[in-house]
Design an enzyme around this catalytic site. Structure first.
Site, PDB file in Angstrom:
ATOM      1  N   LYS A 168       0.831  -1.216   0.000  1.00 23.06           N
ATOM      2  CA  LYS A 168       0.000   0.000   0.000  1.00 23.06           C
ATOM      3  C   LYS A 168       0.863   1.263   0.000  1.00 23.06           C
ATOM      4  O   LYS A 168       0.645   2.182  -0.791  1.00 23.06           O
ATOM      5  CB  LYS A 168      -0.941   0.014   1.223  1.00 23.06           C
ATOM      6  N   ARG A 218      -9.765   0.639   8.220  1.00 18.94           N
ATOM      7  CA  ARG A 218      -9.344  -0.737   8.472  1.00 18.94           C
ATOM      8  C   ARG A 218     -10.409  -1.500   9.243  1.00 18.94           C
ATOM      9  O   ARG A 218     -10.141  -2.576   9.748  1.00 18.94           O
ATOM     10  CB  ARG A 218      -8.069  -0.712   9.321  1.00 18.94           C
ATOM     11  N   ARG A 239      11.718  -5.218   4.920  1.00 20.68           N
ATOM     12  CA  ARG A 239      11.310  -3.805   4.821  1.00 20.68           C
ATOM     13  C   ARG A 239      12.116  -2.903   5.756  1.00 20.68           C
ATOM     14  O   ARG A 239      12.315  -3.197   6.929  1.00 20.68           O
ATOM     15  CB  ARG A 239       9.829  -3.660   5.168  1.00 20.68           C
ATOM     16  N   ARG A 267      10.791  -1.264  11.318  1.00 23.71           N
ATOM     17  CA  ARG A 267       9.637  -0.975  12.164  1.00 23.71           C
ATOM     18  C   ARG A 267       9.569  -2.021  13.272  1.00 23.71           C
ATOM     19  O   ARG A 267       9.872  -3.187  13.022  1.00 23.71           O
ATOM     20  CB  ARG A 267       8.360  -1.056  11.329  1.00 23.71           C
ATOM     21  N   ARG A 293      -1.071  -9.393  13.197  1.00 22.70           N
ATOM     22  CA  ARG A 293      -1.613  -8.386  12.254  1.00 22.70           C
ATOM     23  C   ARG A 293      -2.510  -9.067  11.220  1.00 22.70           C
ATOM     24  O   ARG A 293      -3.543  -8.510  10.820  1.00 22.70           O
ATOM     25  CB  ARG A 293      -0.454  -7.630  11.573  1.00 22.70           C
TER      26      ARG A 293
HETATM   27  P1  AMP Z   1       0.693   0.305   8.675  1.00 27.42           P
HETATM   28  O1  AMP Z   1       1.806   1.287   8.636  1.00 27.42           O
HETATM   29  O2  AMP Z   1      -0.454   0.667   7.767  1.00 27.42           O
HETATM   30  O3  AMP Z   1       1.146  -1.113   8.452  1.00 27.42           O
HETATM   31  O4  AMP Z   1       0.098   0.338  10.160  1.00 27.42           O
HETATM   32  C1  AMP Z   1       0.889  -0.026  11.276  1.00 27.42           C
HETATM   33  C2  AMP Z   1       0.023  -0.233  12.505  1.00 27.42           C
HETATM   34  O5  AMP Z   1      -0.622   1.011  12.869  1.00 27.42           O
HETATM   35  C3  AMP Z   1      -1.119  -1.223  12.358  1.00 27.42           C
HETATM   36  O6  AMP Z   1      -0.716  -2.569  12.538  1.00 27.42           O
HETATM   37  C4  AMP Z   1      -2.053  -0.759  13.476  1.00 27.42           C
HETATM   38  O7  AMP Z   1      -1.552  -1.133  14.749  1.00 27.42           O
HETATM   39  C5  AMP Z   1      -1.932   0.760  13.372  1.00 27.42           C
HETATM   40  N1  AMP Z   1      -2.918   1.296  12.412  1.00 27.42           N
HETATM   41  C6  AMP Z   1      -2.633   1.883  11.211  1.00 27.42           C
HETATM   42  N2  AMP Z   1      -3.758   2.256  10.585  1.00 27.42           N
HETATM   43  C7  AMP Z   1      -4.788   1.889  11.396  1.00 27.42           C
HETATM   44  C8  AMP Z   1      -6.200   1.980  11.292  1.00 27.42           C
HETATM   45  N3  AMP Z   1      -6.793   2.538  10.204  1.00 27.42           N
HETATM   46  N4  AMP Z   1      -6.944   1.502  12.324  1.00 27.42           N
HETATM   47  C9  AMP Z   1      -6.369   0.957  13.405  1.00 27.42           C
HETATM   48  N5  AMP Z   1      -5.046   0.821  13.563  1.00 27.42           N
HETATM   49  C10 AMP Z   1      -4.247   1.283  12.572  1.00 27.42           C
END
Ligand code: AMP
Length: 214
Positions: free
Chosen positions: A15, A88, A127, A160, A171
């Site tokens: 994404k 999400r 990553r 990360r 996740r």
């Molecule tokens: P990402 O960078 O999109 O992989 O997001 C990393 C983490 O941030 C996720 O595993 C969640 O813990 C949190 N997170 C990101 N976006 C959301 C969302 N829309 N709703 C809830 N938690 C989120």
């Protein structure tokens, strides 16, 4: 041309990478809820530190927090944008729909990125994110090793804290339970387009660009 875009997909489905490519080609601004939460943590805000407790365990952050952060971003931007990783959950999607209805700027398309588990695992373990400019790179693809400097700004590349195979399992569980229902949600609204994102970024972007320009 479609310019109000949601990117949906499991962790490491690409994404963030596709969002960057869309911005580079079409100049559409992007927000990533995950990146906003990581920035809050980096700044040491109470919200960021609280969210990190969940994020580092692979859990989703509560809907109210994310909806508030994303609605602030939306207020400051015009009628073209990309949401990477938001919504999400169904409550987040409903909140976004309400906000957009108020503004008279409905969503144009939801791109659902799909890749097999082995690809997601491989991507998570390679990553790296630049601590300075936020560029996402893959060790072995964009840089030779995890110790290399950022190819864009020379900053330090870091992992990360949720990019481990253990956290990925959690996740994926959260994704299946809370996020996957959005596939049907957006299918019913005629907005969903599925993308095979197991290939290299440029090959995936060709599919993305064809949909956005149609
Ligand atoms: P990402 O960078 O999109 O992989 O997001 C990393 C983490 O941030 C996720 O595993 C969640 O813990 C949190 N997170 C990101 N976006 C959301 C969302 N829309 N709703 C809830 N938690 C989120």
């Amino acid at each position: 041309m479609k310019h109000r875009i949601v990117l949906l997909g499991p962790p490491a489905s690409g994404k963030g990478t596709q969002a960057e490519l869309i911005t580079a080609r079409y100049g559409i601004p992007v927000t990533s809820s995950g990146a906003v939460l990581r920035e809050e943590k980096r700044r040491g805000t109470p919200l960021g530190l609280e969210a990190d407790k969940l994020t580092s365990q692979g859990k989703l952050v509560p809907d109210e927090i994310v909806i508030e952060l994303m609605s602030h971003w939306l207020e400051r931007h015009g009628d073209a944008w990309i949401f990477d990783g938001f919504p999400r959950s169904v409550p987040q999607a409903e909140a976004l729909e309400r906000l957009l209805a108020q503004q008279g700027t409905p969503l144009d398309v939801v791109l659902a990125l799909q890749a097999d588990l082995a690809t997601l695992q491989q991507r998570v373990t390679s990553r790296l994110v630049c601590s300075q400019c936020g560029l996402i790179v893959s060790a072995g693809l964009h840089v030779a090793s995890v110790d290399a400097p950022c190819p864009r700004c020379g900053g330090a590349l870091t992992r990360r804290n949720d990019d481990t195979l253990e956290t990925l399992s959690e996740r994926m569980r959260e994704y299946a339970e809370k996020t996957e229902p959005l596939v049907e949600y957006y299918e019913q609204r005629g907005l969903l387009r599925t993308i095979d994102s197991a290939g290299v970024p440029d090959a995936v972007f060709q599919q993305v660009a064809a949909i956005l320009e149609s």
